[in-house]
Design an enzyme around this catalytic site. Structure first.
Site, PDB file in Angstrom:
ATOM      1  N   LYS A  32      43.804  24.054  39.720  1.00  0.00           N
ATOM      2  CA  LYS A  32      42.639  24.478  38.942  1.00  0.00           C
ATOM      3  C   LYS A  32      43.043  24.708  37.495  1.00  0.00           C
ATOM      4  CE  LYS A  32      40.783  28.839  39.102  1.00  0.00           C
ATOM      5  NZ  LYS A  32      40.450  29.296  37.741  1.00  0.00           N
ATOM      6  N   ASP A  59      37.536  24.451  35.968  1.00  0.00           N
ATOM      7  CA  ASP A  59      36.760  25.691  36.127  1.00  0.00           C
ATOM      8  C   ASP A  59      36.275  26.161  34.766  1.00  0.00           C
ATOM      9  OD1 ASP A  59      35.794  28.146  36.990  1.00  0.00           O
ATOM     10  OD2 ASP A  59      37.779  29.036  37.246  1.00  0.00           O
ATOM     11  N   LEU A  60      35.240  25.515  34.228  1.00  0.00           N
ATOM     12  CA  LEU A  60      34.768  25.844  32.880  1.00  0.00           C
ATOM     13  C   LEU A  60      33.390  26.504  32.874  1.00  0.00           C
ATOM     14  CD1 LEU A  60      36.044  22.644  30.998  1.00  0.00           C
ATOM     15  CD2 LEU A  60      37.158  24.872  31.212  1.00  0.00           C
ATOM     16  N   LYS A  61      32.754  26.607  34.019  1.00  0.00           N
ATOM     17  CA  LYS A  61      31.510  27.397  34.209  1.00  0.00           C
ATOM     18  C   LYS A  61      30.466  27.150  33.115  1.00  0.00           C
ATOM     19  CE  LYS A  61      33.874  31.215  36.602  1.00  0.00           C
ATOM     20  NZ  LYS A  61      35.303  30.971  36.370  1.00  0.00           N
ATOM     21  N   ASP A  64      24.088  26.177  29.693  1.00  0.00           N
ATOM     22  CA  ASP A  64      23.422  25.882  28.418  1.00  0.00           C
ATOM     23  C   ASP A  64      22.125  25.143  28.746  1.00  0.00           C
ATOM     24  OD1 ASP A  64      22.903  25.273  25.649  1.00  0.00           O
ATOM     25  OD2 ASP A  64      25.061  25.286  25.261  1.00  0.00           O
ATOM     26  N   ASN A  67      20.035  19.395  28.554  1.00  0.00           N
ATOM     27  CA  ASN A  67      20.534  18.220  27.835  1.00  0.00           C
ATOM     28  C   ASN A  67      21.991  18.386  27.406  1.00  0.00           C
ATOM     29  OD1 ASN A  67      19.933  15.602  26.660  1.00  0.00           O
ATOM     30  ND2 ASN A  67      20.237  16.638  24.687  1.00  0.00           N
ATOM     31  N   THR A 119      32.063  37.748  40.562  1.00  0.00           N
ATOM     32  CA  THR A 119      32.503  38.881  41.400  1.00  0.00           C
ATOM     33  C   THR A 119      32.784  40.118  40.548  1.00  0.00           C
ATOM     34  OG1 THR A 119      34.693  37.881  41.367  1.00  0.00           O
ATOM     35  CG2 THR A 119      33.412  37.569  43.351  1.00  0.00           C
ATOM     36  N   ARG A 181      45.129  36.910  49.043  1.00  0.00           N
ATOM     37  CA  ARG A 181      46.467  37.506  48.987  1.00  0.00           C
ATOM     38  C   ARG A 181      47.105  37.442  50.374  1.00  0.00           C
ATOM     39  NH1 ARG A 181      45.665  36.758  44.524  1.00  0.00           N
ATOM     40  NH2 ARG A 181      45.729  38.152  42.736  1.00  0.00           N
ATOM     41  N   ARG A 211      48.424  33.900  41.245  1.00  0.00           N
ATOM     42  CA  ARG A 211      49.709  34.594  41.166  1.00  0.00           C
ATOM     43  C   ARG A 211      50.544  34.647  42.440  1.00  0.00           C
ATOM     44  NH1 ARG A 211      46.724  39.355  38.243  1.00  0.00           N
ATOM     45  NH2 ARG A 211      45.134  38.378  39.542  1.00  0.00           N
TER      46      ARG A 211
HETATM   47  O1  C5P Z   1      46.103  35.081  40.408  1.00  0.00           O
HETATM   48  P1  C5P Z   1      44.883  35.090  41.243  1.00  0.00           P
HETATM   49  O2  C5P Z   1      45.087  34.577  42.663  1.00  0.00           O
HETATM   50  O3  C5P Z   1      44.138  36.411  41.225  1.00  0.00           O
HETATM   51  O4  C5P Z   1      43.944  34.007  40.542  1.00  0.00           O
HETATM   52  C1  C5P Z   1      42.622  33.780  40.943  1.00  0.00           C
HETATM   53  C2  C5P Z   1      41.996  32.726  40.095  1.00  0.00           C
HETATM   54  O5  C5P Z   1      40.617  32.600  40.467  1.00  0.00           O
HETATM   55  C3  C5P Z   1      41.999  33.044  38.604  1.00  0.00           C
HETATM   56  O6  C5P Z   1      42.065  31.795  37.896  1.00  0.00           O
HETATM   57  C4  C5P Z   1      40.656  33.695  38.391  1.00  0.00           C
HETATM   58  O7  C5P Z   1      40.175  33.534  37.081  1.00  0.00           O
HETATM   59  C5  C5P Z   1      39.785  32.915  39.370  1.00  0.00           C
HETATM   60  N1  C5P Z   1      38.572  33.626  39.773  1.00  0.00           N
HETATM   61  C6  C5P Z   1      38.610  34.860  40.405  1.00  0.00           C
HETATM   62  N2  C5P Z   1      37.450  35.485  40.770  1.00  0.00           N
HETATM   63  C7  C5P Z   1      36.262  34.902  40.504  1.00  0.00           C
HETATM   64  C8  C5P Z   1      36.209  33.640  39.884  1.00  0.00           C
HETATM   65  C9  C5P Z   1      37.393  33.038  39.510  1.00  0.00           C
HETATM   66  O8  C5P Z   1      39.674  35.394  40.663  1.00  0.00           O
HETATM   67  N3  C5P Z   1      35.146  35.482  40.902  1.00  0.00           N
END
Ligand code: C5P
Length: 232
Positions: A32, A59-61, A64, A67, A119, A181, A211
């Site tokens: 990503k 992942d640029l969300k 706008d 068009n 979130t 995790r 991470r």
């Molecule tokens: O390091 P970690 O596992 O927390 O990374 C999670 C990734 O998912 C990051 O790039 C974070 O910006 C993205 N993300 C998130 N929660 C969201 C949307 C995107 O953790 N609701």
């Protein structure tokens, strides 16, 4: 289109990205690329990662007028991205325009996902800042249904919302879920976390893991552990 683990390349420079990817000599994990890396390095970072054989979730969300989003998505599609996203809050016309923009001349296009509610948005923010009176679950379900009606492939959501989205939209609606995790790992700043095995059980189609893999002593082993738990 199967279950997969997507590694969040949350690095600031191309050097760091390629030093990290060098740790996967034979494997080609799905990765990503988010705003930080894309804005710092430009579109070329997508071409370079693609050229090494990785699938890329951009992942640029976007959010706008229709068009502008149609044109933006056309540019991203041309980079060879495999998955893109936008905010469902932009509405159905914007989501439909995004799909048009993504479609390539050869008939292929990246998967398109909608962010329902971030979130980081709390129930209090929903009510007091955004003036949305319905509760979080109902809002997420309705935004996911809007995305489905516009023809999108799925949503990005908390693993804890994946079951709700499947219930509202059917099993075919893809769920891509961060906040993962290992059971014996550190949650860091993520609050509501799930293990890869639990995310699989809840019904996520893709998990996004940053991470726990990028900062592991042995990233290849950490990615393999995620794959074993989630894909099996
Ligand atoms: O390091 P970690 O596992 O927390 O990374 C999670 C990734 O998912 C990051 O790039 C974070 O910006 C993205 N993300 C998130 N929660 C969201 C949307 C995107 O953790 N609701």
């Amino acid at each position: 289109m199967g279950k997969d683990v997507i590694i969040a390349l949350d690095f600031g420079t191309g050097e760091e990205v390629f030093a990290f990817l060098d740790k996967f000599p034979a494997q080609k994990p799905f990765v990503k690329i988010g705003m930080e890396l894309f804005y710092a390095q430009g579109p070329d970072i997508v071409r370079r990662v693609k050229a090494r054989g990785h699938q890329v979730f951009l992942d640029l969300k976007l959010h706008d007028i229709p068009n502008t989003v149609r044109g933006g998505m056309a540019s991203l599609s041309g980079l060879g991205a495999d998955m893109c996203n936008l905010h469902a809050a932009g509405g159905r016309a914007m989501m439909e325009a995004a799909l048009e923009g993504l479609s390539r001349p050869d008939g292929t296009r990246p998967l398109l996902l909608a962010v329902t509610q971030l979130t980081s948005t709390t129930p209090e923010m929903l009510r007091d800042e955004l003036l949305i009176g319905t509760d979080m679950g109902e809002t997420v379900a309705r935004y996911a249904q809007n995305a489905k009606a516009a023809g999108l492939d799925g949503v990005v959501c908390s693993p804890l919302e994946a079951a709700l989205v499947k219930e509202a939209c059917g099993r075919g609606m893809l769920t891509v879920t961060p906040g993962v995790r290992f059971a014996d790992g550190d949650a860091q700043d993520q609050v509501r976390v799930t293990t890869p095995a639990k995310a699989k059980e809840i019904g996520s189609d893709y998990i996004v893991v940053g991470r726990p893999i990028t900062r592991a002593a042995d990233p290849l082993a950490a990615w393999q552990r995620c794959m074993d738990e989630f894909v099996g």
